[in-house]
Design a protein around this motif. Sequence first.
Motif, PDB file in Angstrom:
ATOM      1  N   TYR A 141       0.780  -1.065   0.178  1.00 29.65           N
ATOM      2  CA  TYR A 141       0.090   0.099  -0.078  1.00 29.65           C
ATOM      3  C   TYR A 141       0.589   1.456   0.239  1.00 29.65           C
ATOM      4  O   TYR A 141       0.955   2.713  -0.633  1.00 29.65           O
ATOM      5  CB  TYR A 141      -1.041  -0.171   1.213  1.00 29.65           C
ATOM      6  N   GLN A 142       1.686   0.708   0.338  1.00 31.80           N
ATOM      7  CA  GLN A 142       2.789   2.482   1.026  1.00 31.80           C
ATOM      8  C   GLN A 142       3.287   2.821  -0.840  1.00 31.80           C
ATOM      9  O   GLN A 142       3.563   3.767  -0.575  1.00 31.80           O
ATOM     10  CB  GLN A 142       3.361   2.777   1.471  1.00 31.80           C
ATOM     11  N   GLN A 143       4.030   1.800  -0.828  1.00 31.60           N
ATOM     12  CA  GLN A 143       4.427   1.312  -2.457  1.00 31.60           C
ATOM     13  C   GLN A 143       3.834   2.048  -3.835  1.00 31.60           C
ATOM     14  O   GLN A 143       4.362   2.066  -4.497  1.00 31.60           O
ATOM     15  CB  GLN A 143       5.299   0.658  -2.358  1.00 31.60           C
TER      16      GLN A 143
ATOM     17  N   LEU B 249       0.968   4.257  -3.426  1.00 34.33           N
ATOM     18  CA  LEU B 249       0.817   5.773  -3.208  1.00 34.33           C
ATOM     19  C   LEU B 249       1.134   6.760  -4.481  1.00 34.33           C
ATOM     20  O   LEU B 249       0.839   7.651  -4.380  1.00 34.33           O
ATOM     21  CB  LEU B 249       0.840   6.339  -1.676  1.00 34.33           C
ATOM     22  N   PRO B 250       2.709   7.106  -4.055  1.00 34.96           N
ATOM     23  CA  PRO B 250       3.132   7.954  -4.892  1.00 34.96           C
ATOM     24  C   PRO B 250       2.839   7.550  -6.643  1.00 34.96           C
ATOM     25  O   PRO B 250       2.927   8.808  -6.684  1.00 34.96           O
ATOM     26  CB  PRO B 250       4.901   7.343  -5.420  1.00 34.96           C
ATOM     27  N   TYR B 251       2.002   6.603  -7.077  1.00 45.15           N
ATOM     28  CA  TYR B 251       1.712   6.385  -8.076  1.00 45.15           C
ATOM     29  C   TYR B 251       0.013   7.487  -8.613  1.00 45.15           C
ATOM     30  O   TYR B 251      -0.319   7.963  -9.425  1.00 45.15           O
ATOM     31  CB  TYR B 251       1.216   5.601  -8.932  1.00 45.15           C
ATOM     32  N   GLY B 252      -0.741   7.914  -6.940  1.00 46.86           N
ATOM     33  CA  GLY B 252      -1.972   8.292  -7.208  1.00 46.86           C
ATOM     34  C   GLY B 252      -2.963   7.756  -7.410  1.00 46.86           C
ATOM     35  O   GLY B 252      -2.343   6.230  -7.639  1.00 46.86           O
ATOM     36  N   PRO B 253      -4.321   7.936  -7.282  1.00 47.74           N
ATOM     37  CA  PRO B 253      -5.177   7.607  -7.696  1.00 47.74           C
ATOM     38  C   PRO B 253      -5.051   6.506  -8.872  1.00 47.74           C
ATOM     39  O   PRO B 253      -6.379   7.044  -9.677  1.00 47.74           O
ATOM     40  CB  PRO B 253      -6.487   8.059  -7.537  1.00 47.74           C
TER      41      PRO B 253
ATOM     42  N   GLN C 168      -5.262   1.348  -4.317  1.00 44.06           N
ATOM     43  CA  GLN C 168      -5.295   2.211  -3.431  1.00 44.06           C
ATOM     44  C   GLN C 168      -6.921   1.742  -2.182  1.00 44.06           C
ATOM     45  O   GLN C 168      -6.446   1.905  -1.610  1.00 44.06           O
ATOM     46  CB  GLN C 168      -4.973   3.369  -4.133  1.00 44.06           C
TER      47      GLN C 168
ATOM     48  N   GLY D 243      -7.328  -0.851   0.983  1.00 51.06           N
ATOM     49  CA  GLY D 243      -7.048   0.370   1.907  1.00 51.06           C
ATOM     50  C   GLY D 243      -7.836  -0.366   2.414  1.00 51.06           C
ATOM     51  O   GLY D 243      -7.549   0.459   4.050  1.00 51.06           O
TER      52      GLY D 243
END
Length: 456
Positions: A142-144, A146-150, A209, A213
């Motif tokens: 999940y953390q990895q 996140l940087p790619y956006g939704p 995500q 999530g």
Amino acid sequence: MGLTRKQVLTMMGAAAAAPLAAGAGKPRVIRRDVCVLGGGSAGTYAAVRLGDLGRGVVVVEARDRLGGHTETFHDPATGGTIDIGVVVLEDEPVVRDHFGRFGVDLVRLAGGEGGTTAYVDFRTGRPVDYTPPAPVALPSYYQQILPYGPIDTVVDLPDPVPAELVAPFARFVAERDLGSIVPLAFAYGQGIGDLLGLPALYALNLFGQGVVGKLLGGGYVTSAARDNSLLYERAAEHLGDDVLLNTRAVRVERTRSGVRVLGSSPDGPVLIEAGKLLVTVPPLVRNLAAVDLDATERSIFGTFTAGGYYTGVVRLSGLPAGVGLDNAAAETPFHLPPLPGLYMVAPSAVPGLYNVKYGSPSPLPDAVVRREIRAGIERVAAAGTYPVRFEGFATYAGHVPFELRVGPRDIAGGFYRRLNALQGRNRTYWSGAAWHSHNSARIWLGLERLLPAIAA
């Protein structure tokens, strides 16, 4: 934007002209702000919300109901219901609001529902000694992502596209020590096809995500009646005459001044004159034969390929109560079953009825899938694993095309930038799984970003 009788006949073509010529008068004319092609998850939600925004809408749906992949089997013997399409949804405000406005109660799903799972190889019918690993890497995954956006809501990628999204998901997993999530991602992402071999983008889109999530905290919901189709039945009542069921678009013309959609309905030809068009059917060229696609649209949509996802309810005897069968292989990475093949056979709340799911990297004829579902179950009995007896299909549905995708070169070359640039072109907007994800909550959230432009 009225058409003459001659123009209507020209639009319909020679094959469709004869029935109209035999009738009296011109086709029925409907004038609205927006015409929506397709009454599935995206089309129904958009029509309801555009009405909230004060826009007049008409929905053209080829089937005899709204809902698309949301399908529910009603057992005539017991009155029980089994959702065979969309079974659960993320517990999001947009989901609760949409169901709530139509008085469809939701319940939270508790962990551990579904009985006992036995693992078998449906190619042989033999048991597989396998226990899925605990997905301990899920928080890290999940953390990895996140940087790619939704990108599970709108596939909006940076330029240049990160190389790791273009590379196979197997590499993404291996380089980040995420192997424990693979069986869970595969089980959730039914219909995606070759999960490990596809560009990682598609895994992060489907198992993204929103989904992860909610797995980590927040949960999932379904209708209290275990009948998600209630949402669409009540939406149809709400929309009333603004829904044209059993109606096919014969010809769509888009001009600077507006949109004309000529349809064939049970009540005869209908001409819709609208300011804008929203298309929510899968954007394959063959699905859009009625639309006057320009060269850019045709080129972009012609790049897509599709998989197949098939679902149904079968009557079985001989399985122990509460036992379901999941497909697994002994010799493959993460024990993922080769496809085409069954995903699982799961007990339902109705005794003797089992939910079945089948997937293929490319579409297959329904007759082939039905035969293979039966053959896979019968191999279990032939191998002596369980004395299960196949007694027929109670219902069956082929979800084709499913999970539209393009190749690595196209992704890296900016395909999704060009796809998103089509929004608003030729007075046309686009929504559905190919633009968002095969996930109702994500589709509705993506539409919320798009609706202001459509309503403007």
